[in-house]
Design an enzyme around this catalytic site. Structure first.
Site, PDB file in Angstrom:
ATOM      1  N   ARG A  25     -56.592 -44.532  29.224  1.00 13.84           N
ATOM      2  CA  ARG A  25     -55.136 -44.339  29.292  1.00 13.84           C
ATOM      3  C   ARG A  25     -54.546 -44.875  30.599  1.00 13.84           C
ATOM      4  O   ARG A  25     -53.563 -44.322  31.106  1.00 13.84           O
ATOM      5  CB  ARG A  25     -54.754 -42.857  29.147  1.00 13.84           C
ATOM      6  N   ARG A  29     -48.072 -42.652  30.961  1.00 11.19           N
ATOM      7  CA  ARG A  29     -46.863 -42.025  31.501  1.00 11.19           C
ATOM      8  C   ARG A  29     -46.959 -41.562  32.943  1.00 11.19           C
ATOM      9  O   ARG A  29     -45.956 -41.160  33.525  1.00 11.19           O
ATOM     10  CB  ARG A  29     -46.467 -40.843  30.599  1.00 11.19           C
ATOM     11  N   ARG A  38     -41.468 -48.451  28.433  1.00  5.00           N
ATOM     12  CA  ARG A  38     -41.404 -47.670  27.193  1.00  5.00           C
ATOM     13  C   ARG A  38     -39.956 -47.358  26.841  1.00  5.00           C
ATOM     14  O   ARG A  38     -39.573 -47.420  25.670  1.00  5.00           O
ATOM     15  CB  ARG A  38     -42.207 -46.390  27.345  1.00  5.00           C
ATOM     16  N   ASP A  75     -52.775 -47.943  19.613  1.00  3.08           N
ATOM     17  CA  ASP A  75     -53.177 -46.565  19.342  1.00  3.08           C
ATOM     18  C   ASP A  75     -54.140 -46.526  18.170  1.00  3.08           C
ATOM     19  O   ASP A  75     -54.062 -47.369  17.266  1.00  3.08           O
ATOM     20  CB  ASP A  75     -51.962 -45.678  19.042  1.00  3.08           C
ATOM     21  N   TYR A 152     -57.006 -36.847  11.733  1.00  2.00           N
ATOM     22  CA  TYR A 152     -55.537 -36.956  11.790  1.00  2.00           C
ATOM     23  C   TYR A 152     -54.948 -37.249  10.411  1.00  2.00           C
ATOM     24  O   TYR A 152     -53.890 -36.733  10.048  1.00  2.00           O
ATOM     25  CB  TYR A 152     -55.107 -38.050  12.786  1.00  2.00           C
TER      26      TYR A 152
END
Ligand code: CP3
Length: 344
Positions: A25, A29, A38, A75, A152
């Site tokens: 990652r 953020r 973003r 992703d 998921y």
């Protein structure tokens, strides 16, 4: 010509005086420049599918820190979307997907070459990156492992214990296995297209491997990783593969040999000394500083970073965190980690 990229040398089994570094990652953020790009893209999925901007955020941590590898910005849930699942992200909560718990829902999924219609922008991101990355920086492509992606798809969201996926496994094993098989075959096609576009290494993220026990671990974590690795190496001789069966614990032992992966990434629930003794004899390992140190910093960060480097210095090692860096991390702590690794 002798290989000069340090990550590729470690993946080939070389013990280097200083381990190459990248960070899960690393585009994320915790970086103000990521948040700005973003915002420009609108939302997370628009950023993933905008090749120019996805390449830009991939490059940001390379420019700021000079990591030895860049990881494609995308992703693991783009593949189910390409197979026909609905996917969206709820701010502050995470991903949502249309659920698959019945045969009729599974029957609506596509297969084969159709995934590329959705995923072509991802391959374009890779092409841009191969042009723009510094020549010493290795480009890593990735996909989710079938089990993790299935958790998921079945639940329609992230779950603490992967309960819905385990339930389907017991209630309708044929359907569960059909999902795993469809994901295994499309993951091969997806990663193969990433390699054709210029990915130099691929990583398979099995974030929820730790919740598979006994024979289930063998069937749904280890076996798919082996099928994917073998087929990728058949299509692309020499392509290095990193497997990350997160929280596998004892089951990390022998994972290189059982799957054919060149590198096994380990999380921080196992100590680096244990990894050196039990996993590194099988090949290159990647990890495993706890990501909380990127939040807390200080002398503990320095001490723990040195511990990881020291413990793993007698075999092939790629320095990384045990899991992704979190949004509350301080960018200065990342620099401190890198300086510590490179001066250890
Ligand atoms: O490592 C990288 O920098 C490459 C890009 C990458 C992302 N996700 C970007 C991302 C990679 C390799 C992933 C993998 C991924 N995605 C995994 C497996 C690895 C892991 O962390 O266990 C999983 C389970 C996902 C699914 C996913 N994507 C979740 C659960 C979330 C929400 C989590 C959160 O922190 O909000 C995402 C969103 C996501 N993927 C973000 C990023 C940078 C945050 C999106 C944002 O900007 O809001």
């Amino acid at each position: 010509m002798a290989e000069t990229k340090t990550i590729l040398r470690a993946l080939a089994g070389e013990t280097l005086p200083t381990p190459p570094i990248w960070m899960m990652r690393q585009a994320g953020r915790y970086l103000p420049e990521y948040k700005a790009t973003r915002a420009q893209a609108g939302d997370f999925l628009s950023l993933c599918y905008n090749s120019e901007l996805a390449a830009e955020v991939t490059l940001q941590p390379i420019r700021r820190y000079g990591f030895d590898a860049a990881i494609l910005f995308a992703d693991i849930l783009l593949l189910p979307q390409a197979l026909g699942a609905d996917l969206w992200f709820v701010t502050g909560e995470g991903p949502r997907l249309s659920t698959i718990t019945k045969q009729a829902e599974f029957d609506k999924l596509g297969r084969g070459e159709m995934i590329h219609d959705t995923l072509n922008p991802i391959y374009d991101t890779i092409r841009i990156l191969r042009r723009e990355l510094p020549e010493e920086t290795t480009l890593i492509g990735f996909a989710g492992a079938p089990w993790t992606v299935a958790t998921y798809m079945i639940a329609g969201r992230g779950t603490p214990d992967q309960g819905p996926a385990h339930a389907l496994k017991y209630e309708n094993r044929a359907l569960f296995e059909a999902i795993i098989e469809r994901l295994t075959e499309s993951t091969i096609d997806y990663l193969s297209a990433q390699i054709d576009a210029g990915a130099e290494v691929v990583k398979i993220f099995d974030s929820w491997a730790g919740s598979l026990q006994g024979e289930d671990f063998h069937r749904y974590a280890l076996y798919p990783a082996r099928v994917i690795t073998e087929e990728l190496k058949r299509r692309h001789p020499g392509i290095p593969v990193i497997a990350f069966p997160r929280q596998a614990g004892d089951k990390y032992i022998g994972f290189h040999a059982a799957t054919g992966a060149d590198c096994v990434a380990v999380d921080d629930s196992v100590s680096p000394e244990w990894v050196a003794e039990h996993v590194q004899p099988g090949g290159c390992v990647q990890g495993n500083l706890a990501s909380k140190h990127m939040v807390t910093g200080g002398q503990a960060l320095v001490d723990e970073t040195r511990k990881v480097v020291e413990a793993l210095r007698n075999g092939p090692h790629i320095f990384n965190l045990g899991h992704g860096i979190t949004p509350d991390a301080d960018p200065e702590n990342v620099q401190l980690m890198i300086d510590t690794v490179r001066s250890a």
